[in-house]
Write an enzyme that holds these catalytic residues in place. Structure first.
Site, PDB file in Angstrom:
ATOM      1  N   ILE A  99       0.834  -1.200   0.000  1.00  0.00           N
ATOM      2  CA  ILE A  99       0.000   0.000   0.000  1.00  0.00           C
ATOM      3  C   ILE A  99       0.872   1.254   0.000  1.00  0.00           C
ATOM      4  CG2 ILE A  99      -1.694   1.321   1.336  1.00  0.00           C
ATOM      5  CD1 ILE A  99      -2.802  -1.461   2.249  1.00  0.00           C
ATOM      6  N   LYS A 111      -0.431  -6.593   8.097  1.00  0.00           N
ATOM      7  CA  LYS A 111      -1.776  -6.698   7.545  1.00  0.00           C
ATOM      8  C   LYS A 111      -2.209  -8.108   7.177  1.00  0.00           C
ATOM      9  CE  LYS A 111      -0.113  -5.929   2.976  1.00  0.00           C
ATOM     10  NZ  LYS A 111      -0.246  -5.436   1.690  1.00  0.00           N
ATOM     11  N   SER A 166      -6.169   2.419   6.971  1.00  0.00           N
ATOM     12  CA  SER A 166      -6.723   1.361   7.802  1.00  0.00           C
ATOM     13  C   SER A 166      -7.324   0.263   6.936  1.00  0.00           C
ATOM     14  CB  SER A 166      -7.747   1.931   8.788  1.00  0.00           C
ATOM     15  OG  SER A 166      -8.027   0.976   9.792  1.00  0.00           O
ATOM     16  N   LYS A 203     -11.395  -4.499   8.060  1.00  0.00           N
ATOM     17  CA  LYS A 203     -11.342  -5.508   9.123  1.00  0.00           C
ATOM     18  C   LYS A 203     -11.341  -4.880  10.513  1.00  0.00           C
ATOM     19  CE  LYS A 203      -8.995  -8.741   6.089  1.00  0.00           C
ATOM     20  NZ  LYS A 203      -9.156  -7.889   4.921  1.00  0.00           N
ATOM     21  N   LYS A 236      -5.854  -2.746  14.214  1.00  0.00           N
ATOM     22  CA  LYS A 236      -6.131  -1.606  13.341  1.00  0.00           C
ATOM     23  C   LYS A 236      -7.296  -0.775  13.871  1.00  0.00           C
ATOM     24  CE  LYS A 236      -4.333  -0.791   9.834  1.00  0.00           C
ATOM     25  NZ  LYS A 236      -3.236   0.124   9.529  1.00  0.00           N
TER      26      LYS A 236
END
Length: 178
Positions: free
Chosen positions: A43, A117, A157, A160, A172
């Protein structure tokens, strides 16, 4: 066969596509010092590519992995040769180093993408690591950004985090509360 047509991205979204305010984004990022934590991740590296298009004055890449930092640096140097880069090896769990980096580069806009993640990997044996990195690391990054006078802090974020059913989502969600 004559009734077949090419599939468009909008066909798969299940919603109306979001139109970006390119002028507003350019005003927010253009000519500013922008820092991206987790700059070499999947990301973070895409954020680097997108932010670079809006011609920031400087792009500060903050990344824990030397290889990932080197990879995104090489790509940005090739695609955006005039863009000044600051390439920093660092860990968001290391508050003194973060404070030093923010004080030295004074980013006006911060995209915080440094996170673990992968849901299955962050359960059980790595649950504490997920909490330290995703929650404590976010606290450190936000604190250092505030102390350095950053204008904007954007946390990347995940869906989830909403009603989390796993450690990664909970970490998160806690990061969003920070």
């Amino acid at each position: 066969v004559e009734r077949l047509r090419d599939i468009e991205a909008e066909d798969l979204l299940g919603r109306a596509p979001v139109e970006l305010d390119e002028a507003g984004i350019a005003q927010t990022l253009g000519g500013k010092t922008v820092m991206i934590t987790g700059a070499g991740g999947s990301i973070g590296s895409e954020l680097c590519r997108q932010v670079a298009r809006f011609r920031p004055a400087r792009l500060v890449l903050y990344e824990q992995s030397e290889f990932n930092l080197y990879t995104i640096e090489q790509e940005l140097n090739e695609s955006f040769p005039g863009l000044p880069l600051a390439r920093l090896i660092g860990d968001v769990k290391d508050l003194p180093h973060l404070r030093q980096a923010f004080a030295a580069w004074r980013p006006q806009v911060v995209f915080h993408a440094a996170a673990y993640k992968h849901v299955p990997l962050m359960e059980f044996e790595n649950a504490a690591a997920a909490l330290r990195n995703n929650t404590l690391g976010t606290y450190h990054a936000a604190l250092a950004a505030a102390e350095a006078g950053a204008e904007r802090f954007v946390l990347i974020s995940t869906d989830k985090a909403v009603n989390p059913t796993n450690v990664m989502g909970a970490s998160k969600g806690a990061a969003e509360m920070v």
